[in-house]
Scaffold this motif. Structure first.
Motif, PDB file in Angstrom:
ATOM      1  N   TYR A 288       0.809  -1.215   0.000  1.00  0.00           N
ATOM      2  CA  TYR A 288       0.000   0.000   0.000  1.00  0.00           C
ATOM      3  C   TYR A 288       0.847   1.272   0.000  1.00  0.00           C
ATOM      4  O   TYR A 288       0.348   2.352   0.316  1.00  0.00           O
ATOM      5  CB  TYR A 288      -0.944  -0.001   1.203  1.00  0.00           C
ATOM      6  CG  TYR A 288      -1.980  -1.101   1.130  1.00  0.00           C
ATOM      7  CD1 TYR A 288      -2.902  -1.144   0.094  1.00  0.00           C
ATOM      8  CD2 TYR A 288      -2.020  -2.115   2.084  1.00  0.00           C
ATOM      9  CE1 TYR A 288      -3.842  -2.157   0.014  1.00  0.00           C
ATOM     10  CE2 TYR A 288      -2.958  -3.133   2.014  1.00  0.00           C
ATOM     11  CZ  TYR A 288      -3.865  -3.145   0.975  1.00  0.00           C
ATOM     12  OH  TYR A 288      -4.789  -4.150   0.894  1.00  0.00           O
ATOM     13  N   ASP A 289       2.106   1.145  -0.350  1.00  0.00           N
ATOM     14  CA  ASP A 289       2.983   2.310  -0.457  1.00  0.00           C
ATOM     15  C   ASP A 289       2.350   3.340  -1.398  1.00  0.00           C
ATOM     16  O   ASP A 289       1.947   3.014  -2.521  1.00  0.00           O
ATOM     17  CB  ASP A 289       4.347   1.871  -1.004  1.00  0.00           C
ATOM     18  CG  ASP A 289       5.293   3.036  -1.202  1.00  0.00           C
ATOM     19  OD1 ASP A 289       6.025   3.359  -0.263  1.00  0.00           O
ATOM     20  OD2 ASP A 289       5.280   3.617  -2.309  1.00  0.00           O
ATOM     21  N   GLU A 290       2.244   4.569  -0.941  1.00  0.00           N
ATOM     22  CA  GLU A 290       1.521   5.584  -1.704  1.00  0.00           C
ATOM     23  C   GLU A 290       2.155   5.858  -3.056  1.00  0.00           C
ATOM     24  O   GLU A 290       1.455   6.080  -4.049  1.00  0.00           O
ATOM     25  CB  GLU A 290       1.417   6.869  -0.885  1.00  0.00           C
ATOM     26  CG  GLU A 290       0.498   6.744   0.322  1.00  0.00           C
ATOM     27  CD  GLU A 290       0.353   8.051   1.077  1.00  0.00           C
ATOM     28  OE1 GLU A 290       0.905   9.071   0.606  1.00  0.00           O
ATOM     29  OE2 GLU A 290      -0.302   8.051   2.128  1.00  0.00           O
ATOM     30  N   SER A 291       3.493   5.848  -3.115  1.00  0.00           N
ATOM     31  CA  SER A 291       4.141   6.127  -4.397  1.00  0.00           C
ATOM     32  C   SER A 291       3.861   5.012  -5.396  1.00  0.00           C
ATOM     33  O   SER A 291       3.617   5.268  -6.585  1.00  0.00           O
ATOM     34  CB  SER A 291       5.646   6.302  -4.205  1.00  0.00           C
ATOM     35  OG  SER A 291       6.242   5.131  -3.675  1.00  0.00           O
ATOM     36  N   GLY A 292       3.877   3.767  -4.927  1.00  0.00           N
ATOM     37  CA  GLY A 292       3.577   2.650  -5.818  1.00  0.00           C
ATOM     38  C   GLY A 292       2.131   2.661  -6.277  1.00  0.00           C
ATOM     39  O   GLY A 292       1.835   2.411  -7.446  1.00  0.00           O
ATOM     40  N   GLN A 293       1.214   2.962  -5.350  1.00  0.00           N
ATOM     41  CA  GLN A 293      -0.204   3.038  -5.708  1.00  0.00           C
ATOM     42  C   GLN A 293      -0.449   4.148  -6.728  1.00  0.00           C
ATOM     43  O   GLN A 293      -1.224   3.982  -7.669  1.00  0.00           O
ATOM     44  CB  GLN A 293      -1.036   3.286  -4.451  1.00  0.00           C
ATOM     45  CG  GLN A 293      -1.027   2.136  -3.458  1.00  0.00           C
ATOM     46  CD  GLN A 293      -2.032   1.061  -3.789  1.00  0.00           C
ATOM     47  OE1 GLN A 293      -3.216   1.335  -3.949  1.00  0.00           O
ATOM     48  NE2 GLN A 293      -1.567  -0.173  -3.889  1.00  0.00           N
TER      49      GLN A 293
END
Length: 402
Positions: A288-293
């Motif tokens: 759920y890493d924001e950059s990956g999402q």
């Protein structure tokens, strides 16, 4: 979405990892990056043999009975999250029973088992097409012991299958080898009226009204689909379900041979390598890493808004029989599209029956003008693409009941 809280130690690790990422990219240059990417450029195929033709692959695996060969072609069918929710009981060399695999369902995003039963129909269609290549036809009887959803799923057969000698080769068989669900960006002109007409004629729908979308309205539909994906990801139970079926890296994708991945969602090349190497893991904090999402949703938006046409599959009622027969219609249209040099991908978020999607689904139904008992079963997005990624399949032997 209620994502896990990050501890201070975790934040420190992420900060150090971010410095490592930057250092790697600064120091590696193109040469080292190309070397690191080499494993991601390897050739992988749907079947372990590396053969494209499903019947040739089955023979390579030592299968010879007609029913095994036909089933081996059938399991290359599209299905939700590539869970491959099929079980078979072999009766004779030409007969089998088809069951839902209750361990391979999606209770959060498919609580009614509608999509899982559509995938039973997808399998039956590809099996029927392949039977013609064997000099046979498939006689299929749905629900031979009666059937209620959800109580009978996995306990009673969805269908009985009998192969009978015949001379009824299906011209769409050649499309099975190349069949793929492409979620990368599409190119070329919009789907024209002649192409829509030909698609419908080749599909010969059993139960579905095939409703094409006017070019002037396509943008509005895509806006709804994008909101649907946002809603699915924002709903923690459905997002968690996807995380459990997510495969990271080629070793895992082709080791487990099921599930979803960045590649199957249209993320390829350097971006796929970067996310899998530096951001994504099965740890919820990484997943759920924001950059990956954000990278995923940016690519999803780019790919979604590149589509060149759409067909809605609408049934007059919403019974389990409708689901199976609509699955046959969808699979056949995908083969038809392939034969015409087109590719096709589904959007299903707005059709899903979990509570968090209800309001948006109601808005979309109102926009389309569909009221119960009628049901939009699935949307097919159309276009052209050179992408040839095919999601892998497990061996047939893993799907056989003793």
């Amino acid at each position: 979405m209620n994502r896990p809280e990050k501890s201070k130690s975790r934040q420190k690790i992420e900060s150090e990892t971010e410095l490592s990422r930057k250092s790697f990219l600064q120091k590696s240059g193109g040469f080292l990056t190309a070397a690191a990417l080499s494993s991601y450029c390897s050739t992988y195929s749907r079947f372990p043999s590396g053969l494209d033709d499903p019947l040739e692959n089955a023979r390579w695996a030592g299968l010879s009975d007609p029913i095994h060969l036909a089933l081996a072609a059938g399991i290359s069918a599209p299905n939700p999250h590539n869970v491959q929710p099929w079980k078979f009981r072999i009766l004779t060399s030409t007969e089998a029973l088809l069951y839902v695999d209750p361990d391979r369902v999606l209770p959060e995003t498919d609580p009614t088992l509608r999509q899982v039963h559509m995938s039973q129909g997808c399998l039956l269609e590809l099996l029927s097409v392949a039977a013609g290549e064997l000099g046979m036809s498939a006689s299929i009887s749905l629900f031979p012991e009666g059937y209620r959803v959800p109580s009978d799923a996995g306990k009673k057969p969805v269908a009985s299958i009998q192969l009978i000698r015949a001379n009824q080769r299906d011209p769409l068989y050649a499309s099975i080898s190349a069949r793929r669900t492409v979620r990368t960006a599409y190119h070329g002109p919009a789907i024209n009226s002649r192409e829509y007409t030909d698609l419908k004629a080749l599909t010969k729908p059993r139960v579905s009204e095939l409703r094409e979308t006017a070019p002037a309205d396509l943008q509005k539909h895509l806006d709804f689909h994008f909101k649907g994906m946002q809603a699915e990801l924002a709903h923690f139970p459905s997002a968690e379900e996807s995380r459990k079926w997510f495969r990271i890296g080629n070793d895992e994708i082709y080791g487990k041979r099921d599930g979803i991945s960045l590649a199957s969602n249209g993320v390829q090349g350097f971006q796929k390598w970067f996310i899998e190497t530096f951001i994504l893991s099965h740890d919820p904090e990484d997943y759920y890493d924001e950059s990956g999402q954000k990278m995923f949703m940016d690519r999803y938006r780019e790919n979604l808004y590149s589509v060149k046409g759409q067909i809605l599959f609408i049934t007059k009622s919403n019974t389990v029989k409708d689901w199976v027969l609509c699955g046959r219609d969808y699979a056949r249209m995908q083969l038809a599209a392939q034969s015409m040099g087109l590719v096709m991908r589904p959007t299903s978020q707005l059709m899903q029956e979990f509570d968090a999607m209800a309001d948006l689904a109601a808005q979309y139904n109102s926009f389309i003008g569909v009221q119960a008992p009628a049901k939009i079963q699935i949307n097919a997005l159309l276009g052209r693409s050179d992408e040839n990624y095919q999601a892998p399949r497990r061996p047939l032997k893993d799907m056989l009941l003793s």
